[in-house]
Design an enzyme around this catalytic site. Structure first.
Site, short mmCIF file in Angstrom:
data_model
loop_
_atom_site.label_atom_id
_atom_site.label_comp_id
_atom_site.label_asym_id
_atom_site.label_seq_id
_atom_site.Cartn_x
_atom_site.Cartn_y
_atom_site.Cartn_z
N ASP A 1 -66.13 137.26 73.03
CA ASP A 1 -66.83 137.39 71.75
C ASP A 1 -67.56 138.73 71.75
O ASP A 1 -68.19 139.11 72.73
CB ASP A 1 -67.82 136.23 71.56
CG ASP A 1 -68.31 136.14 70.11
OD1 ASP A 1 -67.98 135.14 69.45
OD2 ASP A 1 -69.01 137.06 69.66
N GLY B 1 -72.03 127.61 59.79
CA GLY B 1 -72.09 128.91 60.49
C GLY B 1 -70.75 129.55 60.74
O GLY B 1 -70.69 130.61 61.36
N HIS C 1 -61.21 128.76 65.84
CA HIS C 1 -61.54 129.33 67.14
C HIS C 1 -62.57 128.46 67.84
O HIS C 1 -63.47 127.90 67.20
CB HIS C 1 -62.08 130.76 67.00
CG HIS C 1 -63.22 130.89 66.05
ND1 HIS C 1 -63.03 130.92 64.69
CD2 HIS C 1 -64.56 130.98 66.26
CE1 HIS C 1 -64.21 131.04 64.09
NE2 HIS C 1 -65.15 131.06 65.01
N HIS D 1 -65.56 128.51 70.67
CA HIS D 1 -66.46 129.32 71.48
C HIS D 1 -66.57 128.63 72.85
O HIS D 1 -66.95 127.45 72.92
CB HIS D 1 -67.86 129.36 70.87
CG HIS D 1 -67.95 130.03 69.54
ND1 HIS D 1 -68.36 131.33 69.37
CD2 HIS D 1 -67.70 129.57 68.28
CE1 HIS D 1 -68.37 131.65 68.08
NE2 HIS D 1 -67.97 130.59 67.40
P1 AMP Z 1 -67.98 131.75 63.85
O1 AMP Z 1 -69.36 132.11 63.36
O2 AMP Z 1 -67.92 130.43 64.55
O3 AMP Z 1 -66.93 131.90 62.76
O4 AMP Z 1 -67.66 132.80 64.98
C1 AMP Z 1 -67.05 134.04 64.77
C2 AMP Z 1 -67.27 134.83 66.02
O5 AMP Z 1 -66.33 135.89 66.05
C3 AMP Z 1 -68.67 135.48 66.13
O6 AMP Z 1 -69.32 134.96 67.29
C4 AMP Z 1 -68.36 136.97 66.25
O7 AMP Z 1 -69.21 137.61 67.15
C5 AMP Z 1 -66.92 136.97 66.71
N1 AMP Z 1 -66.12 138.13 66.35
C6 AMP Z 1 -65.92 138.63 65.10
N2 AMP Z 1 -65.08 139.70 65.17
C7 AMP Z 1 -64.76 139.87 66.47
C8 AMP Z 1 -63.94 140.80 67.18
N3 AMP Z 1 -63.27 141.79 66.56
N4 AMP Z 1 -63.84 140.68 68.52
C9 AMP Z 1 -64.52 139.69 69.16
N5 AMP Z 1 -65.30 138.78 68.55
C10 AMP Z 1 -65.42 138.87 67.23
#
Ligand code: AMP
Length: 116
Positions: A31, A93, A100, A102
């Site tokens: 992330d 959120g 995805h 986490h």
């Molecule tokens: P969510 O809020 O559950 O949709 O999580 C999306 C996650 O994607 C966040 O924790 C961001 O930090 C992560 N994210 C967004 N763009 C990228 C990227 N290009 N590379 C790595 N992580 C990303």
């Protein structure tokens, strides 16, 4: 079919990332805004599922494969224990509508909820 997202661009290679783990159907990468000492995202390569509820209904075996990859990541990059978090819907959120997981290892005593 989900709209194109940043994770679709990661799957296609348009946005390069460090691949932490990969199977035929799943990839894992760090992330960009880590919330724990180990914070890895596990995503399916298909762009078909915007969130975990849709994935569970449409392809439970792919969801199980994501959990297995998360377990491997936690074994290789943490102590084997991990938190697995899915934000499902913008009100919870979720910001990227390509399902995805986490994977969070270490520092879990803070009990933070990613994205909230
Ligand atoms: P969510 O809020 O559950 O949709 O999580 C999306 C996650 O994607 C966040 O924790 C961001 O930090 C992560 N994210 C967004 N763009 C990228 C990227 N290009 N590379 C790595 N992580 C990303």
């Amino acid at each position: 079919m989900a709209a194109e997202t940043v994770f679709g661009k990661i799957v296609s290679g348009e946005i390069p990332v460090e691949i932490i783990a990969e199977t035929e159907r799943v990839i894992a990468f760090p992330d960009q805004s880590p919330q724990a000492p180990v914070h890895v995202l596990v995503i399916p390569k298909t762009t078909e599922y915007p969130d975990v509820a849709e994935l569970a209904a449409g392809d439970p075996s792919l969801l199980a494969e994501m959990v297995d990859v998360a377990k491997q990541v936690a074994a290789q990059h943490g102590d084997g224990d991990f938190r697995l978090l899915f934000n499902n819907g913008s009100g919870a959120g979720q910001t990227v509508f390509h399902v995805h997981a986490h994977v969070l290892c270490g520092g879990l005593e803070e009990r933070s909820l990613v994205g909230s």
